[in-house]
Design an enzyme around this catalytic site. Structure first.
Site, PDB file in Angstrom:
ATOM      1  N   GLY A  11      -3.062   5.041  -6.246  1.00 22.19           N
ATOM      2  CA  GLY A  11      -2.647   3.757  -5.845  1.00 22.19           C
ATOM      3  C   GLY A  11      -3.692   2.753  -5.457  1.00 22.19           C
ATOM      4  O   GLY A  11      -4.726   3.251  -5.577  1.00 22.19           O
ATOM      5  N   HIS A 145       1.189 -11.456   0.497  1.00 23.74           N
ATOM      6  CA  HIS A 145       0.643 -10.167   0.078  1.00 23.74           C
ATOM      7  C   HIS A 145       0.774 -10.055  -1.427  1.00 23.74           C
ATOM      8  O   HIS A 145       1.705 -10.920  -2.075  1.00 23.74           O
ATOM      9  CB  HIS A 145       1.164  -8.811   0.642  1.00 23.74           C
ATOM     10  N   LYS A 149       3.493  -5.258  -3.485  1.00 27.88           N
ATOM     11  CA  LYS A 149       3.941  -4.882  -2.411  1.00 27.88           C
ATOM     12  C   LYS A 149       5.414  -4.674  -2.204  1.00 27.88           C
ATOM     13  O   LYS A 149       6.273  -5.406  -2.539  1.00 27.88           O
ATOM     14  CB  LYS A 149       3.394  -5.726  -0.928  1.00 27.88           C
TER      15      LYS A 149
HETATM   16  N1  LIG Z   1      -2.410   0.437   7.196  1.00 29.66           N
HETATM   17  C1  LIG Z   1      -3.281  -0.392   6.484  1.00 29.66           C
HETATM   18  O1  LIG Z   1      -4.162  -0.857   6.706  1.00 29.66           O
HETATM   19  C2  LIG Z   1      -2.825  -0.759   4.965  1.00 29.66           C
HETATM   20  C3  LIG Z   1      -1.760   0.059   4.374  1.00 29.66           C
HETATM   21  N2  LIG Z   1      -1.064  -0.223   3.253  1.00 29.66           N
HETATM   22  C4  LIG Z   1       0.159   0.378   2.946  1.00 29.66           C
HETATM   23  O2  LIG Z   1      -0.280   1.502   2.057  1.00 29.66           O
HETATM   24  C5  LIG Z   1       0.927   1.917   1.449  1.00 29.66           C
HETATM   25  C6  LIG Z   1       0.303   2.000  -0.097  1.00 29.66           C
HETATM   26  O3  LIG Z   1      -0.015   0.940  -0.622  1.00 29.66           O
HETATM   27  P1  LIG Z   1      -0.599   0.696  -2.094  1.00 29.66           P
HETATM   28  O4  LIG Z   1      -1.809   1.696  -2.048  1.00 29.66           O
HETATM   29  O5  LIG Z   1      -0.855  -0.773  -2.207  1.00 29.66           O
HETATM   30  O6  LIG Z   1       0.488   1.421  -3.055  1.00 29.66           O
HETATM   31  P2  LIG Z   1       0.705   1.770  -4.481  1.00 29.66           P
HETATM   32  O7  LIG Z   1       2.275   1.601  -4.845  1.00 29.66           O
HETATM   33  O8  LIG Z   1      -0.488   1.098  -5.157  1.00 29.66           O
HETATM   34  O9  LIG Z   1       0.440   3.347  -4.343  1.00 29.66           O
HETATM   35  C7  LIG Z   1       1.199   4.115  -3.781  1.00 29.66           C
HETATM   36  C8  LIG Z   1       0.687   5.618  -4.114  1.00 29.66           C
HETATM   37  O10 LIG Z   1       1.567   6.587  -3.388  1.00 29.66           O
HETATM   38  C9  LIG Z   1       2.064   7.434  -4.490  1.00 29.66           C
HETATM   39  N3  LIG Z   1       3.179   8.169  -4.258  1.00 29.66           N
HETATM   40  C10 LIG Z   1       4.299   7.646  -4.424  1.00 29.66           C
HETATM   41  N4  LIG Z   1       5.539   8.528  -4.454  1.00 29.66           N
HETATM   42  C11 LIG Z   1       4.782   9.646  -4.044  1.00 29.66           C
HETATM   43  C12 LIG Z   1       5.435  10.806  -3.719  1.00 29.66           C
HETATM   44  N5  LIG Z   1       6.674  11.108  -3.789  1.00 29.66           N
HETATM   45  N6  LIG Z   1       4.700  11.927  -3.431  1.00 29.66           N
HETATM   46  C13 LIG Z   1       2.994  11.421  -3.460  1.00 29.66           C
HETATM   47  N7  LIG Z   1       2.618  10.475  -3.863  1.00 29.66           N
HETATM   48  C14 LIG Z   1       3.531   9.270  -4.087  1.00 29.66           C
HETATM   49  C15 LIG Z   1       1.646   6.711  -5.944  1.00 29.66           C
HETATM   50  O11 LIG Z   1       1.435   7.686  -6.852  1.00 29.66           O
HETATM   51  P3  LIG Z   1       2.129   7.653  -8.219  1.00 29.66           P
HETATM   52  O12 LIG Z   1       3.010   6.314  -8.284  1.00 29.66           O
HETATM   53  O13 LIG Z   1       1.315   8.007  -9.264  1.00 29.66           O
HETATM   54  O14 LIG Z   1       3.309   8.930  -8.041  1.00 29.66           O
HETATM   55  C16 LIG Z   1       0.534   5.759  -5.464  1.00 29.66           C
HETATM   56  O15 LIG Z   1      -0.631   6.849  -5.750  1.00 29.66           O
HETATM   57  C17 LIG Z   1       1.894   0.918   1.390  1.00 29.66           C
HETATM   58  O16 LIG Z   1       2.907   1.122   2.344  1.00 29.66           O
HETATM   59  C18 LIG Z   1       1.264  -0.354   2.174  1.00 29.66           C
HETATM   60  O17 LIG Z   1       2.018  -1.276   2.943  1.00 29.66           O
HETATM   61  C19 LIG Z   1      -1.913  -1.016   2.378  1.00 29.66           C
HETATM   62  C20 LIG Z   1      -3.122  -1.593   2.519  1.00 29.66           C
HETATM   63  C21 LIG Z   1      -3.625  -1.439   3.992  1.00 29.66           C
HETATM   64  O1  LIG Z   2       0.622  -3.210   1.226  1.00 24.20           O
HETATM   65  C1  LIG Z   2      -0.526  -3.974   1.337  1.00 24.20           C
HETATM   66  O2  LIG Z   2      -1.437  -4.402   0.609  1.00 24.20           O
HETATM   67  C2  LIG Z   2      -0.736  -3.957   2.801  1.00 24.20           C
HETATM   68  N1  LIG Z   2      -0.103  -3.550   3.839  1.00 24.20           N
HETATM   69  C3  LIG Z   2      -0.216  -3.472   5.413  1.00 24.20           C
HETATM   70  C4  LIG Z   2       1.077  -3.993   6.021  1.00 24.20           C
HETATM   71  O3  LIG Z   2       2.117  -3.889   5.599  1.00 24.20           O
HETATM   72  O4  LIG Z   2       0.900  -4.638   6.849  1.00 24.20           O
HETATM   73  C5  LIG Z   2      -1.546  -3.879   5.611  1.00 24.20           C
HETATM   74  C6  LIG Z   2      -2.323  -4.925   4.889  1.00 24.20           C
HETATM   75  O5  LIG Z   2      -1.462  -6.209   5.063  1.00 24.20           O
HETATM   76  C7  LIG Z   2      -2.039  -4.628   3.375  1.00 24.20           C
END
Ligand SMILES: NC(=O)C1=CN([C@@H]2O[C@H](COP(=O)(O)OP(=O)(O)OC[C@H]3O[C@@H](n4cnc5c(N)ncnc54)[C@H](OP(=O)(O)O)[C@@H]3O)[C@@H](O)[C@H]2O)C=CC1
Ligand SMILES: O=C(O)C1=N[C@H](C(=O)O)C[C@H](O)C1
Length: 252
Positions: A11, A145, A149
């Site tokens: 992701g 965002h 998202k």
């Molecule tokens: N806490 C923080 O600072 C931040 C939090 N986030 C959060 O992180 C999460 C991911 O964001 P983002 O990277 O943009 O999302 P993406 O959709 O780009 O990535 C999601 C990932 O999860 C994987 N995935 C989905 N379903 C499964 C499963 N059943 N088993 C294993 N892997 C799975 C996908 O793989 P595939 O589809 O190839 O199966 C992909 O690799 C979100 O909830 C977002 O809100 C994001 C940024 C910062």
């Molecule tokens: O999905 C994102 O991209 C992000 N998710 C987190 C959230 O849900 O607050 C953190 C950040 O804002 C990016």
């Protein structure tokens, strides 16, 4: 060197974590998992989450850094706790059921954060202070965002809402506004925008009839979240089982 397994490796955030780790010498990404069949990203082996137990045994990570989906995250955390692997979870969009983290934290250290940016930690403290200094003011929250998202409002927005309520601010959440009635004093409007590739923006507006205060944070790119999560991974590894906060990582 802390051995990291990345959940959601294919992701946006999984790839950002691999990129951030390549500039550091305190962490080593030993493998990642997603739903995809086995492969490789920038030299990091990637495995299917369906073969998670085998991956845990083969790569022997110290800590999971997970940015996936709530369902995937629950499965990953439970398996990591069984394998004595610490957990750092950045995934958002969970409902209120925290049982998987509670159970995992009985056997391994678990750190869950809706936002791994140090700037957002400062924003949280600033908002708490402003809300408690300005009783009776109107408070509204806007987050923006990228168009991929899934969850709304963002996890960070939910954390801000909890902190605003705990600081004595309004607690009646109104998601978007529509209709024919003025704002009520205990309401807090929550507005979620989705557009383009925006990495993440949060703004809290605090106002009365005579003045406005706007506290906001904008992430320029995902590297800030990835580095914060890797800081948390290095920090949490080797700690006693239990729940930890990202604020503890940055206060040391
Ligand atoms: N806490 C923080 O600072 C931040 C939090 N986030 C959060 O992180 C999460 C991911 O964001 P983002 O990277 O943009 O999302 P993406 O959709 O780009 O990535 C999601 C990932 O999860 C994987 N995935 C989905 N379903 C499964 C499963 N059943 N088993 C294993 N892997 C799975 C996908 O793989 P595939 O589809 O190839 O199966 C992909 O690799 C979100 O909830 C977002 O809100 C994001 C940024 C910062
Ligand atoms: O999905 C994102 O991209 C992000 N998710 C987190 C959230 O849900 O607050 C953190 C950040 O804002 C990016």
């Amino acid at each position: 060197m802390t051995r990291v397994l990345v959940g959601g490796v294919t992701g946006r955030m999984g790839r950002a974590v691999i990129a951030a780790a390549s500039d550091r010498d305190d962490v080593n990404i030993v493998a990642g998992v997603s739903r995809d069949p086995p492969g490789e990203i920038d030299g990091v082996p990637t495995e299917s989450a369906a073969d998670l137990e085998a991956a845990l045994s083969e790569y022997d990570p110290d800590v999971l850094v997970d940015f996936s989906t709530p369902d995937a995250s629950r499965t990953l955390v439970a398996a990591c706790a069984d394998a004595d692997v610490a957990c750092v979870v950045g995934t958002t969009g969970f409902d209120d059921d925290e049982s998987v983290f509670r159970e995992a934290s009985e056997s391994v250290p678990v750190l869950v954060a809706s936002n791994f940016s140090r700037g957002v930690q400062a924003l949280l403290r600033a908002v708490e202070g402003a809300v408690s200094d300005l009783p009776g003011y109107d408070v509204e929250l806007t987050e923006t965002h990228h168009n991929g998202k899934r969850d709304a409002p963002s996890g960070t927005a939910k954390t801000l809402l909890d902190r605003i309520a705990a600081a004595g601010g309004p607690d009646e959440r109104v998601h978007g506004r529509e209709g024919d009635a003025p704002r009520q004093p205990d309401e807090i409007g929550v507005h979620a925008r989705r557009a383009g590739g925006i990495a993440g923006e949060h703004e809290v507006l605090i106002a009365n009839d005579h003045e406005e205060l706007r506290l906001s944070h904008r992430a320029a790119d995902r590297g800030v979240f990835a580095d914060g999560a890797l800081d948390a991974a290095a920090w949490v590894t080797g700690r006693h089982p239990g729940r930890y906060e990202f604020s503890e990582v940055i206060s040391e």
